[in-house]
Design an enzyme around this catalytic site. Structure first.
Site, PDB file in Angstrom:
ATOM      1  N   CYS A 197       5.494 -38.950  20.473  1.00  0.00           N
ATOM      2  CA  CYS A 197       4.857 -40.969  20.277  1.00  0.00           C
ATOM      3  C   CYS A 197       5.683 -42.072  20.359  1.00  0.00           C
ATOM      4  CB  CYS A 197       4.019 -40.267  20.029  1.00  0.00           C
ATOM      5  SG  CYS A 197       2.244 -42.120  19.374  1.00  0.00           S
ATOM      6  N   CYS A 200       4.092 -43.657  17.011  1.00  0.00           N
ATOM      7  CA  CYS A 200       3.992 -43.128  15.238  1.00  0.00           C
ATOM      8  C   CYS A 200       5.304 -42.380  15.672  1.00  0.00           C
ATOM      9  CB  CYS A 200       3.164 -42.707  14.769  1.00  0.00           C
ATOM     10  SG  CYS A 200       3.121 -40.779  15.862  1.00  0.00           S
ATOM     11  N   CYS A 213      -1.083 -38.038  21.276  1.00  0.00           N
ATOM     12  CA  CYS A 213       0.004 -37.184  19.787  1.00  0.00           C
ATOM     13  C   CYS A 213      -0.326 -36.394  18.381  1.00  0.00           C
ATOM     14  CB  CYS A 213      -0.082 -38.383  19.055  1.00  0.00           C
ATOM     15  SG  CYS A 213       1.002 -39.036  17.548  1.00  0.00           S
ATOM     16  N   CYS A 216      -1.120 -39.522  15.574  1.00  0.00           N
ATOM     17  CA  CYS A 216      -2.022 -40.586  15.921  1.00  0.00           C
ATOM     18  C   CYS A 216      -3.257 -40.577  16.733  1.00  0.00           C
ATOM     19  CB  CYS A 216      -0.723 -41.869  15.667  1.00  0.00           C
ATOM     20  SG  CYS A 216       0.212 -41.986  17.259  1.00  0.00           S
ATOM     21  N   ASP A 334      28.718 -44.106  32.211  1.00  0.00           N
ATOM     22  CA  ASP A 334      29.199 -43.181  31.973  1.00  0.00           C
ATOM     23  C   ASP A 334      28.694 -42.102  32.631  1.00  0.00           C
ATOM     24  OD1 ASP A 334      28.267 -41.127  30.475  1.00  0.00           O
ATOM     25  OD2 ASP A 334      27.505 -41.965  28.373  1.00  0.00           O
TER      26      ASP A 334
END
Length: 410
Positions: A197, A200, A213, A216, A334
């Site tokens: 999430c 949170c 989530c 939350c 990269d």
């Protein structure tokens, strides 16, 4: 254009001249150099050129150029549309696109994810489309949670209508501070960057198309538009067939998002769909070129999510595939992201590996137990294939090199 201050008019004129000279010299379409000179002479040129226009900004990790083209096509019935059709998606490219169409009341601008806050602030765009976020050029862009946070902050309190993919938790979080959001459910095929999430940090639970989530209240919003297969359901419940020339599920997602955007300008799906269906190629993507009896189809894939979608549109096995990887500035230096791509899908096909970082690619293919051959040049791969079809998947600079070599079709 005549309403611009004299300094801005001079900046536009010199920028156009530089663009034209760049094209004549064969150095590209001139979008970047023209905009760079224009902004050097007038740092407020983007804001001035945006005044009195209705603008759409299109941003995502994958699909920006294609969706920009689809939206511009669907809006063409309204009149001239200014757009950066070749993917110059930073302020320099935006300046060039707007300067090239001084009489256009509408603009559709592809925007690099990192530049959304700046370009939104300088243009006051009417609509912002946010489609997806996944890892891409980490050495330049940083963590995608940071990008989503920048979107979130930039959209808070502004009078801009946001159209966003509610199936992508990061996009949803980034868009959720906007005053007005049209949510579109187009699926999320690459989920490896959104298991937690963003609100949170807790785990996200997924069941069918829904996500939420565990710790939350953050959860998938109710969509206004829904893509299911090759059909789109609009607000009100009416469903439309999405008949596109562009292949694959990613382009069906792009098409559905485009319908949601143009509806904000009063363009009904019945009007937009035939115009979307006319788009067959975008800046060389999905183009098939003929060379020495071979039909070479060009596919762009610049990050793990993009490779997943490229695999989705390959010719059926055992169709041959050539893969080309560079690691120049526009690609990201990269190449470790190659290890996030599941190349096992290529088993059973003739595969060639080329490009500047062909040995990095070869190591990844070997680990995936895919039979392949390393070649120094794309021409060696092309000529090793019997006359017939060949799919070529390449990242950004490799794609541009191959596209230039075999024909720069739109």
């Amino acid at each position: 254009m005549s309403d611009l201050p004299l300094r801005s008019q001079l900046a536009v004129a010199l920028g156009r001249t530089a663009s034209r000279m760049s094209r004549l010299a064969g150095r590209g379409d001139g979008s970047v150099i023209g905009g760079k000179i224009g902004l050097k002479l007038d740092p407020e040129l983007l804001t001035r050129l945006s005044a009195d226009r209705k603008l759409v900004l299109v941003s995502a990790t994958n699909g920006k150029t294609t969706t920009t083209r689809l939206i511009a096509s669907a809006m063409s019935g309204l009149g001239e549309v200014a757009t950066n059709a070749f993917g110059a998606n930073m302020p320099t490219g935006h300046v060039s696109a707007l300067a090239a169409a001084p009489g256009a009341r509408y603009g559709v601008l592809e925007c690099d994810e990192k530049y959304v806050p700046l370009v939104l602030r300088e243009t006051g765009a009417n609509v912002v489309l946010l489609m997806n976020l996944s890892r891409d050029q980490m050495d330049r862009a940083g963590e995608i949670w940071q990008l989503a946070g920048k979107w979130r902050k930039a959209l808070e309190g502004v009078d801009t209508h946001v159209v966003a993919n509610c199936d992508d938790p990061l996009v949803t979080w980034g868009a959720s501070t906007a005053k007005r959001v049209t949510w579109v459910a187009v699926g999320q095929h690459w989920r490896e960057d959104s298991w937690c999430c963003p609100e949170c940090g807790g785990p996200l639970d997924r069941e069918a198309s829904h996500w939420a989530c565990r710790q939350c209240p953050f959860a998938r919003p109710k969509p206004d538009w829904i893509l299911h297969g090759d059909r789109v359901t609009a607000p009100g419940g009416r469903t439309y067939d999405l008949d596109l020339q562009l292949p694959g599920r990613a382009n069906r997602s792009n098409g559905a998002m485009s319908l949601a955007v143009v509806s904000l300008f009063g363009i009904a799906p019945e009007q937009a769909l035939p115009l979307l269906g006319r788009v067959a190629s975008v800046a060389g993507r999905y183009t098939t070129v003929q060379h020495e009896g071979r039909d070479i189809r060009l596919l762009l894939a610049k990050n793990p999510a993009g490779w997943l979608e490229a695999f989705d549109v390959l010719e059926p096995a055992p169709g041959p595939v050539a893969l080309s990887i560079n690691a120049q500035g526009p690609d990201g230096r990269d190449t470790s992201w190659l290890w996030d791509v599941d190349y096992r899908v290529l088993k059973g096909r003739p595969v060639w590996a080329t490009g500047e970082r062909r040995l990095d690619l070869a190591a990844r293919l070997e680990a995936a137990e895919v039979d392949f051959r390393v070649v120094d040049d794309i021409e060696q791969a092309v000529m090793a294939v019997p006359p017939g079809k060949l799919d070529v998947i390449a990242n950004y600079t490799a794609f541009q090199t191959i596209r230039t070599r075999y024909g720069r079709a739109l």
